[in-house]
Scaffold this active site. Structure first.
Site, mmCIF file in Angstrom:
data_model
loop_
_atom_site.group_PDB
_atom_site.id
_atom_site.type_symbol
_atom_site.label_atom_id
_atom_site.label_comp_id
_atom_site.label_asym_id
_atom_site.label_seq_id
_atom_site.Cartn_x
_atom_site.Cartn_y
_atom_site.Cartn_z
ATOM 1 N N ARG A 54 15.687 38.243 35.636
ATOM 2 C CA ARG A 54 15.343 38.298 34.212
ATOM 3 C C ARG A 54 16.441 38.939 33.358
ATOM 4 O O ARG A 54 16.661 38.539 32.217
ATOM 5 C CB ARG A 54 14.049 39.101 34.081
ATOM 6 C CG ARG A 54 13.395 39.058 32.754
ATOM 7 C CD ARG A 54 12.000 39.611 32.846
ATOM 8 N NE ARG A 54 11.908 40.735 33.763
ATOM 9 C CZ ARG A 54 10.765 41.296 34.155
ATOM 10 N NH1 ARG A 54 9.613 40.823 33.719
ATOM 11 N NH2 ARG A 54 10.762 42.325 34.976
ATOM 12 N N ASP A 96 13.170 33.977 32.473
ATOM 13 C CA ASP A 96 11.879 34.585 32.782
ATOM 14 C C ASP A 96 11.089 33.587 33.630
ATOM 15 O O ASP A 96 10.809 32.471 33.161
ATOM 16 C CB ASP A 96 11.150 34.907 31.465
ATOM 17 C CG ASP A 96 9.861 35.670 31.711
ATOM 18 O OD1 ASP A 96 9.302 35.550 32.838
ATOM 19 O OD2 ASP A 96 9.408 36.382 30.796
ATOM 20 N N LYS A 196 15.281 41.071 65.009
ATOM 21 C CA LYS A 196 16.036 42.011 65.851
ATOM 22 C C LYS A 196 16.419 41.315 67.154
ATOM 23 O O LYS A 196 15.606 40.619 67.754
ATOM 24 C CB LYS A 196 15.184 43.246 66.165
ATOM 25 C CG LYS A 196 15.005 44.145 64.965
ATOM 26 C CD LYS A 196 14.193 45.366 65.340
ATOM 27 C CE LYS A 196 13.848 46.197 64.138
ATOM 28 N NZ LYS A 196 15.002 46.809 63.487
ATOM 29 N N GLU A 230 6.912 55.751 64.376
ATOM 30 C CA GLU A 230 7.991 56.090 63.431
ATOM 31 C C GLU A 230 7.921 57.589 63.156
ATOM 32 O O GLU A 230 6.823 58.163 63.158
ATOM 33 C CB GLU A 230 7.762 55.419 62.073
ATOM 34 C CG GLU A 230 7.600 53.926 62.094
ATOM 35 C CD GLU A 230 7.097 53.429 60.737
ATOM 36 O OE1 GLU A 230 7.937 53.120 59.889
ATOM 37 O OE2 GLU A 230 5.871 53.375 60.520
ATOM 38 N N HIS A 254 3.991 42.711 62.759
ATOM 39 C CA HIS A 254 4.944 42.941 63.857
ATOM 40 C C HIS A 254 4.287 43.021 65.231
ATOM 41 O O HIS A 254 4.735 42.410 66.189
ATOM 42 C CB HIS A 254 5.707 44.245 63.654
ATOM 43 C CG HIS A 254 6.283 44.440 62.294
ATOM 44 N ND1 HIS A 254 6.817 43.415 61.560
ATOM 45 C CD2 HIS A 254 6.427 45.548 61.537
ATOM 46 C CE1 HIS A 254 7.270 43.891 60.414
ATOM 47 N NE2 HIS A 254 7.033 45.175 60.368
HETATM 48 N N1 LIG Z 1 12.594 46.138 48.930
HETATM 49 C C1 LIG Z 1 12.470 45.902 50.216
HETATM 50 O O1 LIG Z 1 13.152 46.502 51.067
HETATM 51 C C2 LIG Z 1 11.479 44.870 50.700
HETATM 52 C C3 LIG Z 1 11.267 44.740 52.087
HETATM 53 C C4 LIG Z 1 10.393 43.745 52.546
HETATM 54 C C5 LIG Z 1 9.746 42.929 51.642
HETATM 55 N N2 LIG Z 1 9.949 43.088 50.300
HETATM 56 C C6 LIG Z 1 9.268 42.156 49.389
HETATM 57 O O2 LIG Z 1 10.267 41.487 48.613
HETATM 58 C C7 LIG Z 1 9.808 41.233 47.303
HETATM 59 C C8 LIG Z 1 10.765 41.845 46.263
HETATM 60 O O3 LIG Z 1 10.768 43.248 46.429
HETATM 61 P P1 LIG Z 1 11.812 44.195 45.674
HETATM 62 O O4 LIG Z 1 11.589 45.543 46.259
HETATM 63 O O5 LIG Z 1 13.173 43.630 45.711
HETATM 64 O O6 LIG Z 1 11.259 44.158 44.163
HETATM 65 P P2 LIG Z 1 11.976 44.717 42.841
HETATM 66 O O7 LIG Z 1 13.053 45.676 43.170
HETATM 67 O O8 LIG Z 1 10.885 45.143 41.938
HETATM 68 O O9 LIG Z 1 12.682 43.416 42.223
HETATM 69 C C9 LIG Z 1 11.962 42.424 41.559
HETATM 70 C C10 LIG Z 1 12.903 41.327 41.055
HETATM 71 O O10 LIG Z 1 12.096 40.358 40.385
HETATM 72 C C11 LIG Z 1 12.662 40.107 39.104
HETATM 73 N N3 LIG Z 1 11.597 39.776 38.159
HETATM 74 C C12 LIG Z 1 10.422 40.404 37.983
HETATM 75 N N4 LIG Z 1 9.685 39.763 37.041
HETATM 76 C C13 LIG Z 1 10.437 38.715 36.626
HETATM 77 C C14 LIG Z 1 10.233 37.686 35.680
HETATM 78 N N5 LIG Z 1 9.101 37.574 34.971
HETATM 79 N N6 LIG Z 1 11.204 36.781 35.507
HETATM 80 C C15 LIG Z 1 12.367 36.867 36.199
HETATM 81 N N7 LIG Z 1 12.612 37.822 37.120
HETATM 82 C C16 LIG Z 1 11.658 38.727 37.318
HETATM 83 C C17 LIG Z 1 13.360 41.374 38.701
HETATM 84 O O11 LIG Z 1 14.326 41.014 37.766
HETATM 85 P P3 LIG Z 1 14.837 42.015 36.582
HETATM 86 O O12 LIG Z 1 15.233 43.270 37.305
HETATM 87 O O13 LIG Z 1 16.002 41.278 36.038
HETATM 88 O O14 LIG Z 1 13.678 42.196 35.676
HETATM 89 C C18 LIG Z 1 13.961 41.793 40.048
HETATM 90 O O15 LIG Z 1 15.147 41.078 40.274
HETATM 91 C C19 LIG Z 1 8.385 41.781 47.251
HETATM 92 O O16 LIG Z 1 7.512 40.738 47.578
HETATM 93 C C20 LIG Z 1 8.375 42.832 48.353
HETATM 94 O O17 LIG Z 1 7.083 43.045 48.864
HETATM 95 C C21 LIG Z 1 10.796 44.043 49.812
#
Ligand SMILES: NC(=O)c1ccc[n+]([C@@H]2O[C@H](COP(=O)([O-])OP(=O)(O)OC[C@H]3O[C@@H](n4cnc5c(N)ncnc54)[C@H](OP(=O)(O)O)[C@@H]3O)[C@@H](O)[C@H]2O)c1
Length: 477
Positions: A54, A96, A196, A230, A254
């Site tokens: 976004r 968006d 892994k 963990e 897992h």
């Molecule tokens: N973080 C991890 O290590 C991890 C591990 C396993 C699984 N996951 C899964 O991966 C997914 C993402 O997690 P995350 O931690 O990376 O989330 P995050 O940090 O909150 O990032 C969300 C992303 O979505 C974008 N976004 C949100 N609303 C939007 C919209 N309306 N239009 C366009 N872009 C939009 C944001 O863009 P802007 O910043 O530009 O607004 C940002 O790039 C989730 O399903 C989470 O459960 C994450």
């Protein structure tokens, strides 16, 4: 001939679109993994990344931001020349995801790259976004026909991240959304734990070791223990974890996958869809006789872990003070039907445990005693922290007429000089090369949700206060 096929699959011209490119997952896992793959020469020659989010950024600004995140989290060693070459693969696009024009904009960009290259590239849509946005993104992809293919269905693939729902109903709903646009063979559901090397090795070990595999069944193996301990607490994941808990977070995904990989028949061809069918069958055969008696849950209270005083779960930032979310679960399950009928499976997982340990222990049935000497063996797959395989066996104790247990060890780091690849590198490469062995199917997930839903339903009906254990111990009271 095989080498040629592999070469073809390795070098398919591909565009990966990362939805959510400015987020945590992209910058801590995906971009570092793609960079490392590029550094090792493992990406196809033609491989473009459309980083889509976004924020209104230029490609240069996105690449600088991404580099700063990689340095901040120390998730890859950046070499300037390689990074510069890698960033030439990236185009940042902003929009968006709730608005139609984001998808028309994306479609234009994809068409432009394809016509510049003069090929219809493979497309990978990686959803690194909150699951709340999935439905809208699937609609957008469907309406703009971005799911259309070049030649084969698998030319276009979609990748979604765990969690796959929070129970069977929400999983089925999510699955209906993704399936309205993509066929099952185009859907890659990521459980990064399965990437892994040591988890992968379970398949290869079974193929390569007839000494263990002859009679790989309940007639030889009595009990399997799967342990995932963990030392970490909830860290910064409270918002997600407190409504989820250890059962859904670790066992549904897992741990049941580990059980399925150990028990499922592996076909000679290692064909992904047959492996998946066999895993599904195994998952449907695991049951609990009496949930009240055979399932235990608890939550950590204040304690000492690795020499440091740590907070109780209920005092962690973002956790409700009256939370009854479990951080520890122990389950005694069994298998019914087939060659594993009667096998006992014990699953145990917790946060703030005394040590970090993930292992699978296969206890062989004891032999008939010979002059009072009881033979027993245990085969152990060690997944972390010291990856390898151990075999416990009985030997004669010197100067004594007794047996004593000794351990024969294979350690990855002693036998191989290669550093074990990061799970995301392995997983992304498999998506790029269309290898589906590591990705659970909808039917497998349906079976695992049924298993954990039964427990959640039982817990909902019992009003017992949650048991506690001091962090750093396994003393549940
Ligand atoms: N973080 C991890 O290590 C991890 C591990 C396993 C699984 N996951 C899964 O991966 C997914 C993402 O997690 P995350 O931690 O990376 O989330 P995050 O940090 O909150 O990032 C969300 C992303 O979505 C974008 N976004 C949100 N609303 C939007 C919209 N309306 N239009 C366009 N872009 C939009 C944001 O863009 P802007 O910043 O530009 O607004 C940002 O790039 C989730 O399903 C989470 O459960 C994450």
């Amino acid at each position: 001939m095989k080498a040629e096929i592999f070469q073809d699959v390795a070098n398919l011209p591909t565009i990966m679109v990362i939805f959510g490119a400015t987020g945590d997952l992209t910058n801590r896992k995906l971009i570092p993994a793609l960079y490392n793959l590029d550094r090792q020469g493992l990406l196809p020659d033609t491989f473009q990344i459309i980083a889509f989010a976004r924020k209104n950024l230029t490609t240069k600004e996105f690449c600088e931001y991404s580099k700063s995140q990689i340095s901040k989290y120390k998730v890859a060693q950046i070499e300037d020349v390689t990074w510069k070459r890698f960033t030439r693969r990236i185009n940042y696009l902003h929009g968006d995801f709730k608005e139609d024009q984001a998808y028309t904009h994306l479609a234009k960009e994809l068409n432009k790259i394809d016509s510049d290259l003069g090929v219809c590239t493979h497309k990978i849509f990686y959803l690194a976004i909150s699951p709340d946005l999935y439905e809208r993104v699937f609609q957008g992809i469907g309406h703009t026909r971005l799911n259309q293919i070049c030649q084969n269905l698998k030319d276009t693939r979609v990748v979604i991240e765990k969690p796959f729902g929070r129970n069977l109903d929400s999983f089925l709903k999510l699955n209906a959304q993704v399936s309205s646009v993509f066929a099952e063979e185009q859907i890659y559901r990521i459980d990064h734990f399965l990437g892994k090397e040591t988890v992968q090795n379970i398949l290869y070990f079974k193929a390569g070791n007839p000494v263990f595999m002859s009679d790989w069944s309940e007639s030889r193996i009595d009990t399997i223990d799967i342990v995932m301990h963990e030392t970490l607490g909830v860290e910064d994941r409270a918002a997600y974890y407190d409504s989820y808990g250890q059962l859904r977070d670790m066992i549904q995904s897992h741990m049941l996958q580990l059980a399925a990989l150990i028990l499922a028949e592996i076909p000679e061809s290692m064909d992904a869809s047959t492996i998946s069918k066999n895993k599904e069958e195994v998952l449907n055969s695991i049951y609990i006789e009496n949930i009240k008696r055979d399932v235990h849950r608890a939550q950590y209270s204040e304690g000492v872990v690795e020499g440091k005083l740590v907070n109780a779960y209920a005092e962690e930032k973002g956790v409700k003070t009256n939370s009854i979310t479990e951080t520890y679960v122990r389950i005694k399950a069994k298998v019914k039907g087939g060659k594993w009928h009667g096998l006992k499976i014990n699953l145990e997982t917790g946060k703030r445990m005394p040590e970090k340990k993930t292992e699978i222990r296969l206890h062989y049935k004891s032999a008939e005693p010979t002059k009072g000497l009881v033979g027993k063996n245990c085969l152990i797959f060690r997944l972390q922290p010291s990856e390898g395989i151990s075999l416990e066996m009985q030997v004669k104790k010197p100067n004594n007429a007794k047996l004593e247990t000794v351990t024969m060890n294979f350690d990855y780091d002693r036998s191989f000089r290669e550093i074990l690849p990061d799970a995301y590198e392995k997983i992304l490469l498999d998506v790029i090369r269309m290898s589906k062995n590591l990705f659970p199917s909808a039917a497998e997930l349906e079976a695992s949700w049924k298993f954990t839903d039964m427990i959640v339903d039982e817990w909902r009906n019992d009003n017992i206060e949650i048991a506690k254990y001091p962090a750093g111990t396994l003393v549940i009271n």
